[in-house]
Enzyme design. Structure first.
Site, PDB file in Angstrom:
ATOM      1  N   GLU A  63       3.741   2.089  -4.930  1.00  0.00           N
ATOM      2  CA  GLU A  63       2.341   2.426  -5.202  1.00  0.00           C
ATOM      3  C   GLU A  63       1.912   3.583  -4.303  1.00  0.00           C
ATOM      4  O   GLU A  63       1.520   3.355  -3.152  1.00  0.00           O
ATOM      5  CB  GLU A  63       1.441   1.218  -4.931  1.00  0.00           C
ATOM      6  CG  GLU A  63       1.719   0.039  -5.832  1.00  0.00           C
ATOM      7  CD  GLU A  63       0.474  -0.837  -5.993  1.00  0.00           C
ATOM      8  OE1 GLU A  63       0.084  -1.047  -7.144  1.00  0.00           O
ATOM      9  OE2 GLU A  63      -0.092  -1.283  -4.992  1.00  0.00           O
ATOM     10  N   ASN A  90      -3.187  -6.967 -10.525  1.00  0.00           N
ATOM     11  CA  ASN A  90      -3.719  -7.281  -9.198  1.00  0.00           C
ATOM     12  C   ASN A  90      -5.244  -7.199  -9.292  1.00  0.00           C
ATOM     13  O   ASN A  90      -5.797  -6.112  -9.373  1.00  0.00           O
ATOM     14  CB  ASN A  90      -3.169  -6.280  -8.170  1.00  0.00           C
ATOM     15  CG  ASN A  90      -3.794  -6.462  -6.794  1.00  0.00           C
ATOM     16  OD1 ASN A  90      -4.493  -7.447  -6.539  1.00  0.00           O
ATOM     17  ND2 ASN A  90      -3.529  -5.524  -5.904  1.00  0.00           N
ATOM     18  N   GLU A 116      -3.650  -1.725   0.642  1.00  0.00           N
ATOM     19  CA  GLU A 116      -4.964  -2.110   1.203  1.00  0.00           C
ATOM     20  C   GLU A 116      -4.792  -3.077   2.366  1.00  0.00           C
ATOM     21  O   GLU A 116      -5.583  -3.066   3.310  1.00  0.00           O
ATOM     22  CB  GLU A 116      -5.852  -2.673   0.079  1.00  0.00           C
ATOM     23  CG  GLU A 116      -6.277  -1.561  -0.867  1.00  0.00           C
ATOM     24  CD  GLU A 116      -6.410  -1.961  -2.325  1.00  0.00           C
ATOM     25  OE1 GLU A 116      -6.519  -3.161  -2.626  1.00  0.00           O
ATOM     26  OE2 GLU A 116      -6.396  -1.046  -3.180  1.00  0.00           O
ATOM     27  N   SER A 168      -3.268   3.650 -10.878  1.00  0.00           N
ATOM     28  CA  SER A 168      -3.964   4.162 -12.062  1.00  0.00           C
ATOM     29  C   SER A 168      -3.157   4.019 -13.352  1.00  0.00           C
ATOM     30  O   SER A 168      -3.201   4.898 -14.220  1.00  0.00           O
ATOM     31  CB  SER A 168      -4.400   5.614 -11.839  1.00  0.00           C
ATOM     32  OG  SER A 168      -5.306   5.686 -10.741  1.00  0.00           O
ATOM     33  N   HIS A 193       0.578  -4.848   0.236  1.00  0.00           N
ATOM     34  CA  HIS A 193      -0.220  -3.905  -0.560  1.00  0.00           C
ATOM     35  C   HIS A 193      -0.843  -2.881   0.385  1.00  0.00           C
ATOM     36  O   HIS A 193      -1.199  -3.201   1.517  1.00  0.00           O
ATOM     37  CB  HIS A 193      -1.309  -4.653  -1.331  1.00  0.00           C
ATOM     38  CG  HIS A 193      -1.988  -3.785  -2.320  1.00  0.00           C
ATOM     39  ND1 HIS A 193      -2.988  -2.906  -1.968  1.00  0.00           N
ATOM     40  CD2 HIS A 193      -1.771  -3.603  -3.652  1.00  0.00           C
ATOM     41  CE1 HIS A 193      -3.371  -2.239  -3.043  1.00  0.00           C
ATOM     42  NE2 HIS A 193      -2.655  -2.643  -4.085  1.00  0.00           N
ATOM     43  N   LYS A 198      -7.311  -7.830  -7.061  1.00  0.00           N
ATOM     44  CA  LYS A 198      -7.942  -7.495  -5.762  1.00  0.00           C
ATOM     45  C   LYS A 198      -9.116  -8.454  -5.518  1.00  0.00           C
ATOM     46  O   LYS A 198      -9.017  -9.619  -5.883  1.00  0.00           O
ATOM     47  CB  LYS A 198      -8.343  -6.015  -5.734  1.00  0.00           C
ATOM     48  CG  LYS A 198      -7.148  -5.117  -6.107  1.00  0.00           C
ATOM     49  CD  LYS A 198      -7.353  -3.669  -5.827  1.00  0.00           C
ATOM     50  CE  LYS A 198      -6.088  -2.902  -6.240  1.00  0.00           C
ATOM     51  NZ  LYS A 198      -6.151  -1.488  -5.906  1.00  0.00           N
ATOM     52  N   GLY A 247      -6.589   3.540  -7.622  1.00  0.00           N
ATOM     53  CA  GLY A 247      -8.030   3.507  -7.838  1.00  0.00           C
ATOM     54  C   GLY A 247      -8.666   4.885  -7.915  1.00  0.00           C
ATOM     55  O   GLY A 247      -9.888   5.009  -7.890  1.00  0.00           O
TER      56      GLY A 247
END
Ligand code: 13P
Length: 254
Positions: A170, A9, A100, A216, A98, A11, A176
């Protein structure tokens, strides 16, 4: 069908020019570094889709995904991108939900369910993302949160549709942050999810469902994570922006 997959991904990174250079590099290194030709999916920014699609040109083991889609077929939704447009651009997969998107764009489970259906209606494989925040984990709510995200967003699909989907656990606290879930922590949630699927759709479908882990994932922890019985690969953020690291992760698939 349960598959082992390394999904990247990107992003909001790489534009058409840098994406072209990246994918050319990946295609050059892939055959030698990944002799088993593991299955790879690249989830790239919308602006890169046609560039990457033309470079992949129907590649057998590397597929193209969008990072998001709109739930409507078309219309007055300035700035949005529909599933038919993604298909026209060469996508076969799309991320849905996701963390985010959930956090910064306020996408809730019911909206995400519409997006999942919209993807499936257009022949796109949804990669449905879910996972708890640090506060939810610390409050012992992980299973409840994950269950609700799945029940509302995905598990109302009819069995034949559900079988088309890929899942990605996730944990938000591991995205991250460099704080990877331990294999035991990740496996525990994956097993719980597979059990939920079994209760809803039966043993056979549960065993065939692909459940990726994201948060990660790096070359030095991928093998351990992928060795867990209910983890079928990774959804990789930061490390997917480095060709050597991403291919090392893909090569760690069993
Ligand atoms: P990182 O691998 O950078 O933690 O990101 C994970 C992720 O969000 C993939 O979708």
């Amino acid at each position: 069908m349960r598959k082992k997959i390394a999904a990247g991904n990107w992003k909001m990174n790489l534009g058409p020019i840098t994406a072209r250079a990246f994918v050319n590099d990946l295609l050059t290194q892939y055959p030698a570094t990944c002799p088993g030709h593991p299955k790879i999916i690249l989830a790239v920014p919308a602006i890169d889709l046609t560039t990457v699609a033309s470079l992949l040109d129907g590649h057998k083991t590397i597929s193209l995904a969008a990072q998001n889609l709109h739930q409507a077929d078309k219309g007055a939704y300035t700035g949005e991108i529909s599933a038919p447009m993604l298909v026209e651009a060469g996508c076969t997969h799309t991320l849905v939900g996701h963390s985010e998107r959930r956090e910064y764009f306020h996408e809730d489970n019911l909206l995400l369910h519409q997006k999942v259906r919209q993807a499936l209606k257009n022949g796109l494989t949804p990669i449905y993302c879910f996972g708890e925040t640090l506060a939810e984990r610390e409050a012992d709510q992980t299973f409840g949160v994950v269950e609700q995200q799945l029940r509302e967003g995905l598990l109302t699909l009819e069995p034949a549709q559900f079988q088309q989907a890929i899942l990605a656990y996730e944990p938000v606290w591991a995205i991250g942050t460099g704080k990877v879930a331990t294999p035991a922590q990740a496996q525990e949630v994956h097993a719980y999810v597979r059990n939920l699927i079994q209760t809803r759709y039966g043993e056979e479908i549960a065993q065939e469902t692909t459940i990726l882990y994201g948060g990660s994932v790096k070359p030095d922890n991928a093998q351990e994570l992928f060795a867990c019985p209910d983890i079928d690969g990774g959804l990789v953020g930061g490390a997917s922006l480095n060709v050597a690291d991403f291919l090392a992760i893909a090569n760690a698939l069993p």
